[in-house]
Design a protein around this motif. Structure first.
Motif, mmCIF file in Angstrom:
data_model
loop_
_atom_site.group_PDB
_atom_site.id
_atom_site.type_symbol
_atom_site.label_atom_id
_atom_site.label_comp_id
_atom_site.label_asym_id
_atom_site.label_seq_id
_atom_site.Cartn_x
_atom_site.Cartn_y
_atom_site.Cartn_z
ATOM 1 N N HIS A 64 92.948 26.186 57.337
ATOM 2 C CA HIS A 64 92.401 27.438 57.962
ATOM 3 C C HIS A 64 93.481 28.428 58.061
ATOM 4 N N HIS A 66 94.979 32.567 57.741
ATOM 5 C CA HIS A 66 94.689 33.981 57.412
ATOM 6 C C HIS A 66 96.208 34.770 57.002
ATOM 7 N N LYS A 155 82.536 30.358 54.249
ATOM 8 C CA LYS A 155 82.723 30.522 55.893
ATOM 9 C C LYS A 155 81.889 31.512 56.297
ATOM 10 N N ASP A 320 94.566 28.027 62.011
ATOM 11 C CA ASP A 320 93.916 29.373 62.193
ATOM 12 C C ASP A 320 95.022 30.321 62.311
HETATM 13 ZN ZN LIG Z 1 90.288 31.776 61.435
#
Ligand SMILES: [Zn+2]
Length: 467
Positions: A64, A66, A155, A320
């Motif tokens: 996960h 970005h 997702k 994340d």
């Molecule tokens: Zn995320």
């Protein structure tokens, strides 16, 4: 003349897997692990790494991240070059990022755009989750095709109305399709309309400080969406994966669904294990660092998450990672300017470099066994995301993604010394009882004693197997 059986031997370390630990040499030939065990005297010409007294684990998989994510006309602080190098310094050798098409655009266009961002720049191996905001017939057909091409996870967001949010019909249609095509739906589980309403009301009252960020995304908003996601998966009769689960109540919904026979999988992230909602009490600029979604929770929820990791009701720890600069800089989205209106603070925090060390610290402190550490940082995500047994496990035939941990040399986390391209670290000043000594990606040395040895951009796109 025959070539030596190994090009590289990692000698005498304690090799850890999700199932056990043993002292062994790891012999590497080319890009793969060739043998484990007492390999005797290394062949002439082989590179030898003395790992006696060290812990040898499979390269971490961060499912996960970005990187190079568009935001407000610009992008996140880390792109695939800086983010992946930071990942390597932290013992992560594989990432799964999010390919995000614009609303209404074919999924493939989004995937191609993200492959271009990563190609030749990413220094770890990588795959993509495909973000879906709609489930028209055409999108469902694209899902089938993408699964065949190794993009097997999708997702969907229950949060962010008007931008990313998928309604229940979209979610159910996507779930039903995975029954046929072998894909897996991954869910951001927060009730977007509830959050939007609470944010509007807070701002209208003049409650604009970052301390109102967690109050407008309360636990019930996460627990409701988690329960709804589980029930939609139950209706469809397929597995579902809950991303960044933060609270005891959401975890309870996952457990209940499992008791009904629903195959719910879930991850949490280090920030929910190590940081708490009291971080929002500080001055606006300091609190802005911790504006992420879902938000940090009060003390207590972390204990439920640790228990979930130990007992197996949580299968994965990912980051994340979504980094934004704190201090203002030209044409970049930054956190500090939003301190007077929390709804304008870009959501997210850096963590791609610190995940393995933070979880290792839990091993040292007796919160997590060494085997569970390997499971939640590598083997678990490899299995769930179609990378096993090539990734996430040290055994003959696997990619030689190897991390050597020095359990005695401490490491202090600071923004001044981290490798992420961002001007703060959420764990500033925390000392870990252990450090990353060497990192190999497919047998190639990438990091040794805090020095980058790899050639940037050596990472490869991973075609993942259906679930
Ligand atoms: Zn995320």
């Amino acid at each position: 003349m025959t070539s030596p059986p190994y090009d590289l031997v990692v000698r005498g370390g304690t090799v850890a897997t999700a199932a056990g630990r043993f002292v062994a040499d790891v012999g590497v030939r080319g890009e793969r692990v060739a043998a484990l065990g007492d390999l005797g005297a290394p062949p002439a010409g082989a590179k030898v790494v003395d790992a006696r007294g060290m812990i040898v684990v499979p390269g971490g998989i961060d499912a996960h991240t970005h990187l190079d994510m568009p935001f407000g006309g610009s992008t996140t602080a880390d792109d695939f070059a800086t983010g992946s190098e930071a990942a390597l310094f932290g013992g992560t050798t594989t990432i799964i990022d999010f390919a995000t098409p614009r609303r209404g655009e074919p999924l493939r266009k989004g995937l191609e755009a993200w492959r271009r961002k990563a190609e030749g720049r990413c220094s770890v191996d990588y795959g993509f989750h495909m973000v879906m905001t709609g489930a028209a017939d055409k999108a469902l057909r694209e899902m089938d095709q993408l699964v065949r091409e190794g993009v097997t996870t999708f997702k969907l967001f229950m949060a962010y109305p008007d931008r990313l949010m998928a309604d229940d019909r979209t979610i159910l249609r996507a779930l039903l399709r995975t029954k046929e095509n072998g894909g897996l739906v991954c869910m951001h589980a927060e009730n977007g309309w509830a959050v939007e309403t609470l944010v509007r009301e807070a701002l209208a009252r003049g409650d604009t400080q970052p301390s109102f960020h967690p109050l407008t995304r309360p636990v019930a908003v996460e627990a409701e969406a988690t329960a709804r996601a589980c029930m939609l998966a139950e209706v469809a009769g397929v597995p579902i994966y809950i991303m960044h689960l933060t609270s005891a109540r959401a975890l309870e919904e996952v457990r209940r669904a499992r008791e009904r026979g629903v195959a719910v999988l879930a991850e949490t992230c280090p920030q929910y294990l190590y940081l708490h909602a009291d971080r929002y009490d500080g001055p606006g600029a300091e609190a802005a660092k911790f504006v992420l979604s879902p938000p940090l929770r009060p003390k207590g929820d972390d204990e439920a998450l640790w228990r979930g990791l130990r007992e197996g009701s949580l299968q994965v720890v990912s980051t994340d990672h979504c980094s934004f600069f704190l201090k203002p800089r030209p044409s970049r989205p930054c956190k500090e300017p939003g301190r007077r209106d929390f709804s304008r603070i870009p959501n997210g925090a850096p963590g791609i470099e610190t995940r393995m060390l933070l979880m290792w610290d839990a091993v040292q402190k007796g919160r997590l066994s060494l085997e569970r550490f390997v499971e939640v940082t590598a083997t678990g995500p490899a299995r769930l995301f179609g990378l096993f047994p090539r990734k996430g496990h040290l055994s003959p035939g696997a990619d030689a993604d190897i991390v050597v941990i020095d359990p005695r040399k401490p490491h202090t986390i600071t923004a001044a010394q981290h490798h992420m391209s961002v001007d703060y670290n959420p764990y500033e000043g925390k000392t870990i009882h252990g450090s990353i000594r060497e990192v190999f990606l497919r047998g190639r040395p990438m990091v040794r004693h805090e020095r980058f040895l790899g050639r940037p951009g050596e990472g490869r796109f991973l075609r993942r197997a259906p679930i």
